[in-house]
Design a protein around this motif. Structure first.
Motif, short mmCIF file in Angstrom:
data_model
loop_
_atom_site.label_atom_id
_atom_site.label_comp_id
_atom_site.label_asym_id
_atom_site.label_seq_id
_atom_site.Cartn_x
_atom_site.Cartn_y
_atom_site.Cartn_z
N LEU A 409 1.86 -7.78 -8.74
CA LEU A 409 0.57 -7.83 -9.42
C LEU A 409 -0.08 -9.20 -9.29
O LEU A 409 -1.32 -9.31 -9.33
CB LEU A 409 0.73 -7.41 -10.88
N MET A 410 0.69 -10.28 -9.13
CA MET A 410 0.08 -11.56 -8.77
C MET A 410 -0.56 -11.45 -7.39
O MET A 410 -1.64 -12.02 -7.15
CB MET A 410 1.12 -12.68 -8.79
N HIS A 411 0.11 -10.76 -6.47
CA HIS A 411 -0.44 -10.57 -5.14
C HIS A 411 -1.78 -9.83 -5.23
O HIS A 411 -2.78 -10.25 -4.63
CB HIS A 411 0.56 -9.76 -4.30
N ALA A 412 -1.80 -8.76 -6.02
CA ALA A 412 -3.04 -8.00 -6.18
C ALA A 412 -4.12 -8.83 -6.87
O ALA A 412 -5.31 -8.75 -6.50
CB ALA A 412 -2.76 -6.73 -6.98
N GLU A 413 -3.73 -9.64 -7.85
CA GLU A 413 -4.69 -10.50 -8.53
C GLU A 413 -5.32 -11.49 -7.55
O GLU A 413 -6.53 -11.74 -7.59
CB GLU A 413 -4.00 -11.24 -9.68
N ALA A 414 -4.50 -12.05 -6.68
CA ALA A 414 -5.02 -13.00 -5.69
C ALA A 414 -6.00 -12.32 -4.74
O ALA A 414 -7.07 -12.86 -4.42
CB ALA A 414 -3.87 -13.62 -4.92
N LEU A 415 -5.66 -11.11 -4.29
CA LEU A 415 -6.51 -10.42 -3.32
C LEU A 415 -7.83 -9.99 -3.95
O LEU A 415 -8.89 -10.08 -3.31
CB LEU A 415 -5.79 -9.20 -2.74
N THR A 416 -7.80 -9.54 -5.20
CA THR A 416 -9.05 -9.13 -5.86
C THR A 416 -9.83 -10.33 -6.35
O THR A 416 -10.95 -10.18 -6.87
CB THR A 416 -8.76 -8.18 -7.03
N SER A 417 -9.29 -11.53 -6.16
CA SER A 417 -10.00 -12.77 -6.51
C SER A 417 -10.45 -13.52 -5.26
O SER A 417 -10.89 -14.67 -5.35
CB SER A 417 -9.10 -13.66 -7.37
N GLY A 418 -10.34 -12.88 -4.09
CA GLY A 418 -10.90 -13.47 -2.88
C GLY A 418 -9.95 -13.80 -1.77
O GLY A 418 -10.38 -14.11 -0.66
N ALA A 419 -8.64 -13.76 -2.00
CA ALA A 419 -7.67 -14.06 -0.95
C ALA A 419 -7.50 -12.87 -0.02
O ALA A 419 -7.93 -11.75 -0.32
CB ALA A 419 -6.33 -14.45 -1.58
N THR A 420 -6.85 -13.10 1.10
CA THR A 420 -6.55 -12.03 2.05
C THR A 420 -5.05 -12.03 2.34
O THR A 420 -4.36 -13.03 2.14
CB THR A 420 -7.32 -12.23 3.37
N SER A 421 -4.58 -10.89 2.83
CA SER A 421 -3.16 -10.77 3.17
C SER A 421 -2.97 -9.64 4.16
O SER A 421 -3.60 -8.59 4.05
CB SER A 421 -2.33 -10.48 1.91
N SER A 422 -2.09 -9.87 5.11
CA SER A 422 -1.72 -8.82 6.06
C SER A 422 -0.44 -8.12 5.64
O SER A 422 0.02 -7.19 6.32
CB SER A 422 -1.57 -9.41 7.46
N VAL A 423 0.17 -8.56 4.54
CA VAL A 423 1.47 -8.05 4.10
C VAL A 423 1.33 -6.76 3.31
O VAL A 423 2.02 -5.78 3.53
CB VAL A 423 2.21 -9.11 3.27
N MET A 424 0.41 -6.76 2.34
CA MET A 424 0.23 -5.61 1.46
C MET A 424 -1.17 -5.68 0.87
O MET A 424 -1.65 -6.75 0.52
CB MET A 424 1.29 -5.60 0.35
N THR A 425 -1.81 -4.54 0.72
CA THR A 425 -3.12 -4.49 0.10
C THR A 425 -2.98 -4.53 -1.42
O THR A 425 -1.92 -4.25 -1.98
CB THR A 425 -3.86 -3.21 0.48
N ALA A 426 -4.09 -4.85 -2.07
CA ALA A 426 -4.10 -4.83 -3.53
C ALA A 426 -3.83 -3.42 -4.04
O ALA A 426 -3.10 -3.23 -5.03
CB ALA A 426 -5.43 -5.35 -4.06
N ASP A 427 -4.40 -2.42 -3.38
CA ASP A 427 -4.16 -1.03 -3.79
C ASP A 427 -2.67 -0.71 -3.74
O ASP A 427 -2.11 -0.13 -4.68
CB ASP A 427 -4.90 -0.06 -2.86
#
Length: 511
Positions: A409-427
């Protein structure tokens, strides 16, 4: 359990090496003690590991009052007590008393740890200089740096501007300038960067030397937490992405049992404080003071099991939030009801489901109390799980600190706050947590949905809810039930008056 025995023994030896008053004397005279190790034969390099065991013992001896001081201010938790803990109740309502004993004890407890660990690092460096294996010595130091980083995080969350000790001599704190909240978070992140490459590349429960001990993934999680507070979302996404990409961690399928016997050294846990009765019905036992969370009146399934003090109460607001979401598994696992609590709930929420009961899944019955209407299920250890002969509330229960669900959920919080990731989507991150408890998937998740998911998942855990809403300027959530949160004054506690008397840097600091 062998690791816990070793840690306990190592701590005893470590204290024996320190002549004069050890750093734990900070509780009495914080600025007058020094650590002096004389007569130690550092060429006996096999003794270096005792410094590590002592460090873990200090970590697991986490001051019990620190946790409620950290965690009581969110809208997920109310303080129980019905008047006999007025200063805790005031803290819960953002009315801070500089004389509050728990605030002072939290300060001294955390600084005792930090100075102890600095002394342990200095001792390990002496063994290293005398010929100890460099790789091993550096790993031990890295493990201790993670412990330091974790507690720096707690101190800064409590007080904002804090002191960063650079010596094992407590008197040196007099010469340390206050560091800003942001500087402390940057310091933590840098400490973790130093530690990560030197730590074992395994899950904590895969370690054979100190089972459940710190690994590089613990350090990555602490780094993510610090950068979350800095709103450095790319760094959060990177650190959590490395944990996710390792493939080492999984969510425990049963949320209820994550906090029970099955949860000890679980594949979901990145950090937990370990306790044990060593499988014996009497004799030595190491335990956290779970009495704080326990019932003042209950009918345990195992007769003779002790209760507790009833000072920790999940909020009615949280309960109604969960019912509005149609949640059962996480609500039943997080909240234990009393008959009076059920009555109050049905009066406030007429459609409350019939499954709500004051009898737990393990057959313990929680009775009415003058102190509280609800109890914490996450801090509850069923009486049937007590080792035969043991009666203390929560005995043999570990304390979960960082778990994989928080990483997701920190990962999802970061992505929905503007970060990007190729590891896992926020969904995908949010839905993994939801799927565990039988909730349907979301698509195109927003920051609001991530924060709601964190509210549902982490209620009562480490103040996560409070720090989330403060970080995202959503503090209107904290003004409920007669409380009023002032964003200008209420984020940090005032420095304890006893500490202001000792440390001049604190006296004129306005927060």
């Amino acid at each position: 359990m062998k690791a816990i025995r070793n840690i306990q023994y190592g701590a005893m030896v470590f204290f024996g090496l320190l002549l004069g008053t050890s750093c734990s004397g900070l509780l009495d005279e914080p600025l007058e003690n020094e650590q002096i190790a004389e007569g130690t034969d550092y060429t006996q390099t096999q003794n270096m590991v005792l410094m590590l065991y002592g460090a873990y013992n200090q970590l697991y001896d986490f001051g019990w009052e620190v946790y409620p001081t950290l965690s009581v201010r969110g809208d997920d938790i109310d303080i129980g007590g019905r008047g006999d803990q007025p200063l805790f109740a005031q803290a819960d309502s953002f009315r801070y008393d500089r004389n509050f004993w728990a605030m002072n004890n939290s300060w001294t407890s955390l600084y005792s740890d930090l100075i102890y660990w600095q002394g342990a690092i200095e001792e390990i460096q002496k063994y290293e200089a005398a010929g100890a294996n460099v790789t091993t010595a550096q790993q031990y130091i890295a493990e201790i740096k993670v412990m330091q980083g974790f507690e720096f995080l707690q101190l800064a969350r409590l007080w904002g501007r804090i002191l960063i000790p650079t010596s094992s001599q407590p008197s040196e704190l007099l010469n340390v300038e206050l560091s800003s909240f942001e500087s402390v978070m940057q310091h933590i992140s840098a400490l973790m960067d130093e530690a990560i490459p030197l730590l074992p590349d395994v899950r904590p429960n895969q370690r054979s030397d100190v089972r459940g001990g710190v690994t590089r993934y613990t350090a990555l999680a602490v780094k993510a937490m610090a950068n979350l507070e800095l709103k450095n979302y790319p760094a959060v996404a990177d650190a959590t992405g490395q944990i996710i990409n390792s493939g080492l961690f999984i969510l425990e399928p049963d949320f209820y049992h994550l906090f029970k016997l099955r949860g000890k050294l679980n594949d979901e846990n990145l950090l937990e404080f370990q306790y044990s009765d060593y499988g014996t019905g009497s004799g030595a036992s190491n335990k956290y003071l779970w009495d704080f969370f326990g019932p003042t009146s209950w009918t345990p399934a195992r007769s003779g099991s002790s209760g507790g003090w009833g000072f920790w109460e999940p909020s009615m607001k949280y309960i109604q939030f969960m019912l509005d979401r149609g949640e059962r598994e996480r609500l039943e696992s997080t909240v234990i009801f009393t008959p009076d609590g059920i009555t109050d709930l049905r009066n406030a929420y007429p459609d409350a489901p019939s499954w709500i009961s004051n009898t737990t899944a393990d057959g313990d019955v929680f009775n009415n109390s003058v102190r509280t209407k609800f109890y914490s299920g996450k801090h509850y250890w069923p009486s049937t799980m007590l080792t035969a002969g043991r009666t203390a509330y929560g005995e043999n229960k570990n304390f979960t600190v960082i778990r994989y669900a928080e990483v997701l959920l920190m990962h999802a919080e970061a992505l929905t706050s503007g970060a990007t990731s190729s590891v896992m989507t926020a969904d995908a991150a949010v839905n993994a947590v939801r799927n565990r408890v039988g909730l349907g998937p979301l698509s195109g998740v927003t920051l609001d949905q991530v924060l709601d998911e964190k509210f549902a998942e982490f209620a009562g855990e480490w103040g996560i809810r409070f720090y989330d809403v403060v970080r995202h300027d959503r503090t209107a959530e904290l003004s409920y039930g007669g409380r009023t949160y002032d964003a200008g004054t209420d984020r940090f506690y005032p420095y304890p008056l006893d500490q202001q008397d000792l440390l001049p840097q604190l006296r004129d600091e306005n927060q």
